[in-house]
Design a protein around this motif. Structure first.
Motif, short mmCIF file in Angstrom:
data_model
loop_
_atom_site.label_atom_id
_atom_site.label_comp_id
_atom_site.label_asym_id
_atom_site.label_seq_id
_atom_site.Cartn_x
_atom_site.Cartn_y
_atom_site.Cartn_z
N GLN A 97 11.01 6.02 3.97
CA GLN A 97 11.45 7.00 4.97
C GLN A 97 12.35 6.39 6.03
OE1 GLN A 97 7.84 8.68 6.53
NE2 GLN A 97 7.52 10.01 4.76
N ARG A 98 12.08 5.17 6.40
CA ARG A 98 12.84 4.54 7.48
C ARG A 98 14.03 3.73 6.98
NH1 ARG A 98 8.26 3.21 11.90
NH2 ARG A 98 7.49 5.33 11.99
N GLY A 99 14.20 3.65 5.69
CA GLY A 99 15.36 2.96 5.14
C GLY A 99 15.18 1.46 4.98
N TRP A 100 13.97 0.98 5.15
CA TRP A 100 13.74 -0.45 4.98
C TRP A 100 13.62 -0.79 3.50
CZ3 TRP A 100 9.09 0.20 8.72
CH2 TRP A 100 9.56 0.39 10.02
N ILE A 101 13.18 0.19 2.73
CA ILE A 101 13.03 0.03 1.28
C ILE A 101 13.91 1.10 0.64
CG2 ILE A 101 11.44 0.17 -0.68
CD1 ILE A 101 9.19 -0.63 1.24
N MET B 177 0.87 -1.18 0.00
CA MET B 177 0.00 0.00 0.00
C MET B 177 0.90 1.23 0.00
SD MET B 177 -3.07 -1.01 2.68
CE MET B 177 -2.13 -0.39 4.04
N PRO B 178 0.47 2.31 -0.63
CA PRO B 178 1.32 3.50 -0.71
C PRO B 178 1.83 3.99 0.64
CG PRO B 178 -0.55 3.73 -2.17
CD PRO B 178 -0.77 2.47 -1.40
N VAL B 179 0.99 3.95 1.67
CA VAL B 179 1.43 4.44 2.97
C VAL B 179 2.54 3.56 3.55
CG1 VAL B 179 -0.35 3.22 4.31
CG2 VAL B 179 0.61 5.36 5.19
#
Length: 145
Positions: free
Chosen positions: A121-125, A112-114
């Motif tokens: 933002q958190r660096g997981w992706i 999902m976009p969110v």
């Protein structure tokens, strides 16, 4: 006087208005309402009000009002006071003979976009040079999904 008590007295007053004895004085009415409100004070006010609505349709004498409210609200009060079940998350037991492979992560493009935005933002992706998204390893190395 608390709002809760005012609701009870209003509900009881409506009941009493229908069956109040002709000889009951103003002081006797106030005394009756106070005692009746105290008697049903352990019944939640919304449930007591529902019981009073039923009492208005059933009672033919003021002495019937409080017992009718109590009997008509008994089940609802018991339901409201039931203990809240404690929810526990239980993981399935792993078979000790067979090591379990971790579930593969979904393709970041399908999130999902969110969730995709949160991961970025958190660096997981991370975003690859060609614009595709990929999961980042714990040490920052990348691998395509």
């Amino acid at each position: 006087m608390t709002a809760d008590r005012e609701l009870r007295i209003a509900a009881l007053s409506a009941c009493l208005a229908l069956v109040r004895p002709v000889g009951m004085t103003e002081d006797e009415t106030i005394d009756w309402l106070e005692v009746a409100a105290d008697t049903i004070s352990d019944i939640p006010s919304d449930i007591a009000e529902r019981g009073a609505r039923i009492a208005r349709t059933k009672c033919t004498h003021h002495a019937q009002i409080v017992p009718t409210i109590i009997s008509e609200t008994k089940d609802a009060v018991e339901w409201r006071r039931r203990p809240t079940p404690a929810l526990r998350l239980v993981a399935p037991k792993a078979v000790e003979d067979e090591p379990r492979e971790p579930e593969p992560l979904p393709d970041p493009e399908t999130l999902m976009p969110v969730l995709r935005e949160m991961g970025l933002q958190r660096g997981w992706i991370i975003e690859l040079e060609d614009g595709r998204l990929a999961w980042a390893d714990g040490d920052g190395a990348e691998h395509a999904a």
